[in-house]
Scaffold this motif. Structure first.
Motif, PDB file in Angstrom:
ATOM      1  N   LEU A  32      35.114  41.812  32.610  1.00 36.98           N
ATOM      2  CA  LEU A  32      35.315  41.300  33.961  1.00 36.98           C
ATOM      3  C   LEU A  32      36.619  40.513  33.987  1.00 36.98           C
ATOM      4  O   LEU A  32      36.856  39.681  33.101  1.00 36.98           O
ATOM      5  CB  LEU A  32      34.165  40.380  34.372  1.00 36.98           C
ATOM      6  CG  LEU A  32      32.763  40.983  34.348  1.00 36.98           C
ATOM      7  CD1 LEU A  32      31.736  39.922  34.727  1.00 36.98           C
ATOM      8  CD2 LEU A  32      32.664  42.169  35.268  1.00 36.98           C
ATOM      9  N   VAL A  33      37.469  40.779  34.989  1.00 36.56           N
ATOM     10  CA  VAL A  33      38.759  40.104  35.101  1.00 36.56           C
ATOM     11  C   VAL A  33      38.868  39.479  36.492  1.00 36.56           C
ATOM     12  O   VAL A  33      38.667  40.160  37.497  1.00 36.56           O
ATOM     13  CB  VAL A  33      39.931  41.087  34.885  1.00 36.56           C
ATOM     14  CG1 VAL A  33      41.266  40.376  35.037  1.00 36.56           C
ATOM     15  CG2 VAL A  33      39.831  41.759  33.531  1.00 36.56           C
ATOM     16  N   HIS A  34      39.201  38.191  36.528  1.00 43.72           N
ATOM     17  CA  HIS A  34      39.434  37.493  37.791  1.00 43.72           C
ATOM     18  C   HIS A  34      40.911  37.670  38.111  1.00 43.72           C
ATOM     19  O   HIS A  34      41.777  37.084  37.460  1.00 43.72           O
ATOM     20  CB  HIS A  34      39.062  36.014  37.649  1.00 43.72           C
ATOM     21  CG  HIS A  34      39.176  35.249  38.913  1.00 43.72           C
ATOM     22  ND1 HIS A  34      40.113  34.256  39.085  1.00 43.72           N
ATOM     23  CD2 HIS A  34      38.478  35.325  40.074  1.00 43.72           C
ATOM     24  CE1 HIS A  34      39.975  33.745  40.290  1.00 43.72           C
ATOM     25  NE2 HIS A  34      38.999  34.375  40.912  1.00 43.72           N
ATOM     26  N   ARG A  35      41.220  38.510  39.087  1.00 43.26           N
ATOM     27  CA  ARG A  35      42.611  38.862  39.409  1.00 43.26           C
ATOM     28  C   ARG A  35      43.519  37.672  39.707  1.00 43.26           C
ATOM     29  O   ARG A  35      44.625  37.603  39.164  1.00 43.26           O
ATOM     30  CB  ARG A  35      42.658  39.854  40.563  1.00 43.26           C
ATOM     31  CG  ARG A  35      42.611  41.281  40.099  1.00 43.26           C
ATOM     32  CD  ARG A  35      42.772  42.257  41.255  1.00 43.26           C
ATOM     33  NE  ARG A  35      41.445  42.591  41.741  1.00 43.26           N
ATOM     34  CZ  ARG A  35      41.024  42.386  42.976  1.00 43.26           C
ATOM     35  NH1 ARG A  35      41.803  41.875  43.883  1.00 43.26           N
ATOM     36  NH2 ARG A  35      39.806  42.714  43.327  1.00 43.26           N
ATOM     37  N   PRO A  36      43.115  36.709  40.548  1.00 44.05           N
ATOM     38  CA  PRO A  36      44.038  35.622  40.894  1.00 44.05           C
ATOM     39  C   PRO A  36      44.480  34.763  39.707  1.00 44.05           C
ATOM     40  O   PRO A  36      45.605  34.286  39.682  1.00 44.05           O
ATOM     41  CB  PRO A  36      43.242  34.786  41.904  1.00 44.05           C
ATOM     42  CG  PRO A  36      42.289  35.744  42.509  1.00 44.05           C
ATOM     43  CD  PRO A  36      41.914  36.677  41.392  1.00 44.05           C
ATOM     44  N   THR A  37      43.598  34.562  38.718  1.00 42.53           N
ATOM     45  CA  THR A  37      43.951  33.693  37.585  1.00 42.53           C
ATOM     46  C   THR A  37      44.239  34.461  36.306  1.00 42.53           C
ATOM     47  O   THR A  37      44.817  33.906  35.380  1.00 42.53           O
ATOM     48  CB  THR A  37      42.817  32.691  37.291  1.00 42.53           C
ATOM     49  OG1 THR A  37      41.639  33.415  36.928  1.00 42.53           O
ATOM     50  CG2 THR A  37      42.563  31.787  38.465  1.00 42.53           C
ATOM     51  N   GLY A  38      43.788  35.705  36.217  1.00 43.27           N
ATOM     52  CA  GLY A  38      43.977  36.482  34.995  1.00 43.27           C
ATOM     53  C   GLY A  38      42.946  36.186  33.920  1.00 43.27           C
ATOM     54  O   GLY A  38      42.990  36.749  32.833  1.00 43.27           O
TER      55      GLY A  38
END
Length: 83
Positions: A32-38
């Motif tokens: 799982l990757v949180h796009r805004p923070t990386g």
């Protein structure tokens, strides 16, 4: 005393990656990757012969645990109070 506001990630900000075409035989990896923070979290469903129902249950349990980890990492990255 500061009030701690519950922090939740938006599902639209998270990309989910799977690895393992034959998951019942080889296991599978979820990232799982949180796009805004990386920030990311990843784990693996064990490599065992499972029924489809038990495999889905194991994947859901892993996804739930990874969401908890990712939420903690993003909160720490954003330096939210009380984290």
């Amino acid at each position: 005393m500061k009030k701690v506001v519950p922090f939740e990630l938006q599902g639209s900000d998270i990309d989910e990656y799977w690895n393992g075409h034959y998951a019942r035989l080889k296991g599978s990896t979820i990232r799982l990757v949180h796009r805004p923070t990386g920030q990311d979290a990843f784990g693996e469903v064990p490599q065992v012969h499972q029924t489809k129902a038990s495999l889905q249950k194991a994947q859901e349990a892993l996804r739930s645990e990874l969401m908890k980890q990712l939420t903690e990492r993003v909160a720490k990255h954003l330096r939210l109070p009380g984290r």
